[in-house]
Design a protein around this motif. Structure first.
Motif, PDB file in Angstrom:
ATOM      1  N   GLY A   9       0.846  -1.115   0.070  1.00  0.00           N
ATOM      2  CA  GLY A   9      -0.123  -0.018   0.000  1.00  0.00           C
ATOM      3  C   GLY A   9       0.962   1.243   0.080  1.00  0.00           C
ATOM      4  N   PHE A  10       0.571   2.260   0.557  1.00  0.00           N
ATOM      5  CA  PHE A  10       1.156   3.460   0.470  1.00  0.00           C
ATOM      6  C   PHE A  10       2.464   3.460   1.235  1.00  0.00           C
ATOM      7  CE2 PHE A  10       2.468   7.805   1.366  1.00  0.00           C
ATOM      8  CZ  PHE A  10       1.834   8.351   0.312  1.00  0.00           C
ATOM      9  N   VAL A  11       2.600   2.926   2.266  1.00  0.00           N
ATOM     10  CA  VAL A  11       3.952   2.674   3.106  1.00  0.00           C
ATOM     11  C   VAL A  11       4.838   1.717   2.370  1.00  0.00           C
ATOM     12  CG1 VAL A  11       5.015   2.157   5.421  1.00  0.00           C
ATOM     13  CG2 VAL A  11       2.938   3.550   5.305  1.00  0.00           C
ATOM     14  N   ASP A  30       2.000  -8.496  -2.195  1.00  0.00           N
ATOM     15  CA  ASP A  30       0.674  -8.052  -1.522  1.00  0.00           C
ATOM     16  C   ASP A  30      -0.191  -9.188  -2.029  1.00  0.00           C
ATOM     17  OD1 ASP A  30      -0.240  -4.905  -0.823  1.00  0.00           O
ATOM     18  OD2 ASP A  30      -1.972  -6.436  -1.549  1.00  0.00           O
ATOM     19  N   LYS A  35      -3.082  -4.867  -7.516  1.00  0.00           N
ATOM     20  CA  LYS A  35      -2.006  -3.939  -7.437  1.00  0.00           C
ATOM     21  C   LYS A  35      -0.526  -4.463  -7.696  1.00  0.00           C
ATOM     22  CE  LYS A  35      -3.144  -1.436  -3.386  1.00  0.00           C
ATOM     23  NZ  LYS A  35      -3.234  -1.424  -2.011  1.00  0.00           N
ATOM     24  N   TYR A  70       3.753 -15.820  -1.621  1.00  0.00           N
ATOM     25  CA  TYR A  70       4.433 -15.835  -0.234  1.00  0.00           C
ATOM     26  C   TYR A  70       5.643 -16.557  -0.147  1.00  0.00           C
ATOM     27  CZ  TYR A  70       1.873 -12.810   3.029  1.00  0.00           C
ATOM     28  OH  TYR A  70       1.126 -11.799   3.629  1.00  0.00           O
ATOM     29  N   THR A  86      -3.619  -1.366   9.462  1.00  0.00           N
ATOM     30  CA  THR A  86      -3.911  -1.309  10.958  1.00  0.00           C
ATOM     31  C   THR A  86      -5.140  -0.555  11.203  1.00  0.00           C
ATOM     32  OG1 THR A  86      -2.274   0.027  11.604  1.00  0.00           O
ATOM     33  CG2 THR A  86      -1.892  -2.470  11.542  1.00  0.00           C
ATOM     34  N   SER A 120       3.869  -1.381  10.351  1.00  0.00           N
ATOM     35  CA  SER A 120       2.600  -0.943  10.362  1.00  0.00           C
ATOM     36  C   SER A 120       2.660  -0.356  11.906  1.00  0.00           C
ATOM     37  CB  SER A 120       1.487  -1.984  10.553  1.00  0.00           C
ATOM     38  OG  SER A 120       1.655  -2.771   9.145  1.00  0.00           O
ATOM     39  N   THR A 121       1.695   0.804  12.124  1.00  0.00           N
ATOM     40  CA  THR A 121       1.417   1.156  13.614  1.00  0.00           C
ATOM     41  C   THR A 121       0.479   0.232  14.380  1.00  0.00           C
ATOM     42  OG1 THR A 121       1.440   3.421  12.430  1.00  0.00           O
ATOM     43  CG2 THR A 121       0.526   3.389  14.656  1.00  0.00           C
ATOM     44  N   GLU A 149       6.915   3.826  11.033  1.00  0.00           N
ATOM     45  CA  GLU A 149       7.145   4.795   9.918  1.00  0.00           C
ATOM     46  C   GLU A 149       6.553   6.227  10.411  1.00  0.00           C
ATOM     47  OE1 GLU A 149       8.336   4.005   6.758  1.00  0.00           O
ATOM     48  OE2 GLU A 149       8.369   6.317   6.927  1.00  0.00           O
ATOM     49  N   GLU A 153       2.335  11.447   3.741  1.00  0.00           N
ATOM     50  CA  GLU A 153       1.915  11.640   2.234  1.00  0.00           C
ATOM     51  C   GLU A 153       2.054  12.894   1.481  1.00  0.00           C
ATOM     52  OE1 GLU A 153      -1.913   9.807   1.630  1.00  0.00           O
ATOM     53  OE2 GLU A 153      -1.498   8.037   3.171  1.00  0.00           O
ATOM     54  N   CYS A 258      -3.930   8.342   9.004  1.00  0.00           N
ATOM     55  CA  CYS A 258      -3.176   7.999  10.258  1.00  0.00           C
ATOM     56  C   CYS A 258      -3.685   8.734  11.437  1.00  0.00           C
ATOM     57  CB  CYS A 258      -1.882   8.382  10.215  1.00  0.00           C
ATOM     58  SG  CYS A 258      -0.923   7.157   8.913  1.00  0.00           S
ATOM     59  N   LYS A 261      -7.226   7.465  13.030  1.00  0.00           N
ATOM     60  CA  LYS A 261      -7.369   6.297  13.695  1.00  0.00           C
ATOM     61  C   LYS A 261      -6.094   6.056  14.641  1.00  0.00           C
ATOM     62  CE  LYS A 261      -3.917   3.374  10.937  1.00  0.00           C
ATOM     63  NZ  LYS A 261      -3.115   3.249  11.905  1.00  0.00           N
ATOM     64  N   ARG A 325      -8.873   9.090   2.201  1.00  0.00           N
ATOM     65  CA  ARG A 325      -9.225   8.562   3.529  1.00  0.00           C
ATOM     66  C   ARG A 325      -9.518   9.500   4.652  1.00  0.00           C
ATOM     67  NH1 ARG A 325      -4.911   3.618   3.721  1.00  0.00           N
ATOM     68  NH2 ARG A 325      -3.589   5.260   2.903  1.00  0.00           N
TER      69      ARG A 325
HETATM   70  P1  NAD Z   1      -2.529   0.568   2.797  1.00  0.00           P
HETATM   71  O1  NAD Z   1      -3.956   0.485   3.185  1.00  0.00           O
HETATM   72  O2  NAD Z   1      -2.282   1.754   1.747  1.00  0.00           O
HETATM   73  O3  NAD Z   1      -1.912  -0.381   2.288  1.00  0.00           O
HETATM   74  C1  NAD Z   1      -2.007  -1.972   3.058  1.00  0.00           C
HETATM   75  C2  NAD Z   1      -1.585  -2.753   2.029  1.00  0.00           C
HETATM   76  O4  NAD Z   1      -1.576  -4.030   2.768  1.00  0.00           O
HETATM   77  C3  NAD Z   1      -2.647  -2.986   0.705  1.00  0.00           C
HETATM   78  O5  NAD Z   1      -1.943  -3.089  -0.415  1.00  0.00           O
HETATM   79  C4  NAD Z   1      -3.455  -4.536   1.049  1.00  0.00           C
HETATM   80  O6  NAD Z   1      -3.607  -5.262   0.003  1.00  0.00           O
HETATM   81  C5  NAD Z   1      -1.937  -5.148   1.814  1.00  0.00           C
HETATM   82  N1  NAD Z   1      -2.403  -6.347   2.746  1.00  0.00           N
HETATM   83  C6  NAD Z   1      -3.393  -6.462   3.486  1.00  0.00           C
HETATM   84  N2  NAD Z   1      -3.414  -7.785   4.004  1.00  0.00           N
HETATM   85  C7  NAD Z   1      -2.235  -8.357   3.445  1.00  0.00           C
HETATM   86  C8  NAD Z   1      -1.780  -9.550   3.405  1.00  0.00           C
HETATM   87  N3  NAD Z   1      -2.075 -10.657   4.409  1.00  0.00           N
HETATM   88  N4  NAD Z   1      -0.492  -9.950   2.860  1.00  0.00           N
HETATM   89  C9  NAD Z   1       0.013  -9.086   2.171  1.00  0.00           C
HETATM   90  N5  NAD Z   1      -0.344  -7.688   1.944  1.00  0.00           N
HETATM   91  C10 NAD Z   1      -1.569  -7.601   2.519  1.00  0.00           C
HETATM   92  O7  NAD Z   1      -2.158   1.116   4.174  1.00  0.00           O
HETATM   93  P2  NAD Z   1      -0.912   2.165   4.537  1.00  0.00           P
HETATM   94  O8  NAD Z   1      -1.400   3.591   4.351  1.00  0.00           O
HETATM   95  O9  NAD Z   1       0.348   1.665   3.612  1.00  0.00           O
HETATM   96  O10 NAD Z   1      -0.466   1.810   5.915  1.00  0.00           O
HETATM   97  C11 NAD Z   1       0.190   0.634   6.285  1.00  0.00           C
HETATM   98  C12 NAD Z   1       0.540   0.886   7.618  1.00  0.00           C
HETATM   99  O11 NAD Z   1       1.412   1.979   7.998  1.00  0.00           O
HETATM  100  C13 NAD Z   1      -0.778   1.230   8.669  1.00  0.00           C
HETATM  101  O12 NAD Z   1      -0.491   0.646   9.932  1.00  0.00           O
HETATM  102  C14 NAD Z   1      -0.575   2.649   8.871  1.00  0.00           C
HETATM  103  O13 NAD Z   1      -1.124   3.199  10.038  1.00  0.00           O
HETATM  104  C15 NAD Z   1       1.007   2.916   8.900  1.00  0.00           C
HETATM  105  N6  NAD Z   1       1.212   4.489   8.401  1.00  0.00           N
HETATM  106  C16 NAD Z   1       0.855   4.929   7.430  1.00  0.00           C
HETATM  107  C17 NAD Z   1       1.258   6.075   7.111  1.00  0.00           C
HETATM  108  C18 NAD Z   1       0.674   6.699   5.786  1.00  0.00           C
HETATM  109  O14 NAD Z   1       0.891   8.100   5.590  1.00  0.00           O
HETATM  110  N7  NAD Z   1      -0.097   5.993   4.977  1.00  0.00           N
HETATM  111  C19 NAD Z   1       2.446   6.808   7.461  1.00  0.00           C
HETATM  112  C20 NAD Z   1       2.882   6.003   8.755  1.00  0.00           C
HETATM  113  C21 NAD Z   1       2.698   4.552   9.185  1.00  0.00           C
END
Ligand code: NAD
Length: 426
Positions: A9-11, A30, A35, A70, A86, A120-121, A149, A153, A258, A261, A325
């Motif tokens: 995902g993003f991170v 993923d 994706k 995997y 999360t 992840s947080t 992290e 964004e 973030c 939540k 979001r």
């Molecule tokens: P996101 O929802 O954009 O991405 C999560 C990804 O995980 C998705 O692509 C999903 O398909 C994948 N996924 C889910 N279950 C899976 C599995 N079992 N195996 C493999 N892949 C799987 O989330 P995000 O925004 O990247 O955030 C990820 C974490 O980082 C969160 O805990 C968030 O709190 C934390 N975080 C986010 C940011 C931010 O700016 N987005 C910044 C700091 C920390």
């Protein structure tokens, strides 16, 4: 180092591309095949400045691959970074189901002594169950580490390449040494702390920033009752070096994927531990109330929202991202529609629509969105929105300009013929 990032995902995508740019062999993994298909073709499924270029460079250099397999992704990895979502449950408590599911899938394939870093947080206390989940499926030794992290964004690539600090939560000196060496090219302070301190550092940083946003909004509310101007107040307090001029954003409260939540999770954590008057609980309540109360307040000034043509400028949760979001628009639009408004919305990058799209349309220019609008609501400080010449819009009747980010020049907006409304700004 051979690194696998679980969750692209993003991170995850940003981390995979940046660790690869340091010369590591990286696999992004993923469960979403669409994706992975798009990432394999160097297409980033969201907008983030500089990311696609970095991705292409790293894929061409042969250091970065993506897969949904995997076994292929995990069996050679020396470091596994978990970056799955999360989200908060309805109760506000963290939903760790994606973490558990990823751990169950990776555990059977790990190499002995692999480092598993949770990016992840997740809250303190969660490693007991995470560790148990992995141990139930493998007898191999592994090291579980917290690697929170802090990227933002919109500036995620440069934040990751030039972090303010790298926090590593582990009590194992050898593991710390390896991870410190991996992050050494960033030339940032590397902080060695215990696992739960690392987890609290992440929540505390976001909760503090959310507190500043809520705090200045509370002061702006008070400025509305007198002739004080919140921007002048910020100017004046900022010279105190304990306070500073940075990071004061009077506006609609905090949004995005973030802050809301993380504050909710900390509030739920506090309640679970009988800290029932903890500030986090109040912070979450105030932020939830912020948008509805502003919409009611503005509604009274503009003569009600019913049958009003409203232009919404900005659909993302902030500028330089198409992430919607917890964006202000995602909360404001449904409230306005149910009050009888008709909406035309514009955003330079984000695409968003409400569940009920009657009387809602997303258009492709500021001009179209604002034509015939009774009320223009500036929700996001995209440069094209705040630098737009609003005097070019014909004002045929009394039009309101609501500057929900205090980014416009009130005098020039008034001279252009609008009634200007800002946040705590007289
Ligand atoms: P996101 O929802 O954009 O991405 C999560 C990804 O995980 C998705 O692509 C999903 O398909 C994948 N996924 C889910 N279950 C899976 C599995 N079992 N195996 C493999 N892949 C799987 O989330 P995000 O925004 O990247 O955030 C990820 C974490 O980082 C969160 O805990 C968030 O709190 C934390 N975080 C986010 C940011 C931010 O700016 N987005 C910044 C700091 C920390």
């Amino acid at each position: 180092m051979k690194i696998t990032v679980v969750g692209t995902g993003f991170v995850g995508v940003v981390s995979a591309a940046v660790y690869s740019s340091l010369g590591n062999q990286v696999i992004g993994l993923d469960i979403d095949p669409n994706k992975i298909k798009s990432l394999k073709q160097s297409k980033v499924p969201f907008f983030e400045p500089g990311l696609e270029k970095l991705l292409i460079e790293q894929q061409r250099a042969g250091r970065l691959q993506f897969t949904d397999n995997y076994k292929k992704a995990i069996s050679e990895a020396e470091l596994i970074i978990i970056a799955v979502g999360t989200p908060s449950k309805k109760t506000g408590a963290v939903d760790l189901s994606y973490i558990f599911s990823a751990c169950k899938s990776l555990a059977p394939h790990i190499k002995p002594k692999v480092i598993i870093a949770i990016k992840s947080t997740v809250p303190p206390g969660s490693f007991t169950q995470i560790k148990k989940t992995i141990q139930e499926l493998t007898a191999k030794k592994f090291y579980l580490v917290s690697l929170p992290e802090f990227l933002k964004e919109g500036t995620a690539v440069s934040d990751t390449l030039h972090p303010d600090r790298v926090v590593i939560g582990t009590d194992n000196a050898q593991v710390f040494k390896k991870l410190a060496a991996l992050h050494q090219p960033f030339k940032a302070p590397v902080v060695k702390v215990g696992i739960e301190s690392a987890q609290m550092i992440k929540y505390t940083a976001n909760a503090y920033l959310a507190t500043r946003i809520t705090f200045i909004n509370q002061i702006a509310n008070l400025c509305e009752h007198n002739q004080a101007n919140i921007e002048e107040v910020i100017e004046g307090i900022g010279y105190d070096q304990r306070i500073g001029h940075h990071y004061w954003y009077p506006g609609l409260g905090y949004g995005g994927s973030c802050f809301p939540k993380d504050v909710k999770e900390l509030a739920a954590y506090a309640k679970n531990h009988n800290e029932t008057d903890n500030l986090m609980i109040q912070l979450d309540r105030l932020n939830e109330a912020r948008i509805p109360s502003l919409i009611n307040h503005w509604g009274k000034i503009v003569g009600g929202w019913e049958n009003k043509q409203v232009a919404i400028l900005g659909l993302s949760f902030k500028s330089n991202t198409n992430d919607t979001r917890e964006s202000p628009a995602s909360r404001i639009v449904p409230q306005l529609l149910s009050s009888g408004a008709k909406i035309k919305a514009y955003d330079p990058k984000a695409v968003w629509k409400p569940a009920n799209q009657q009387n809602y349309q997303q258009v492709d220019s500021i001009k179209t969105a604002t034509a015939k609008a009774d009320i223009i609501l500036v929700l996001v400080e995209w440069p094209e929105i705040i630098n737009f010449d609003y005097s070019t819009i014909k004002v045929s009747k009394k039009q309101f300009m609501i500057d929900a980010r205090n980014q416009l020049e009130p005098d020039s907006i008034s001279q252009a013929g609008f009634s200007y409304l800002g946040i705590g700004r007289n």
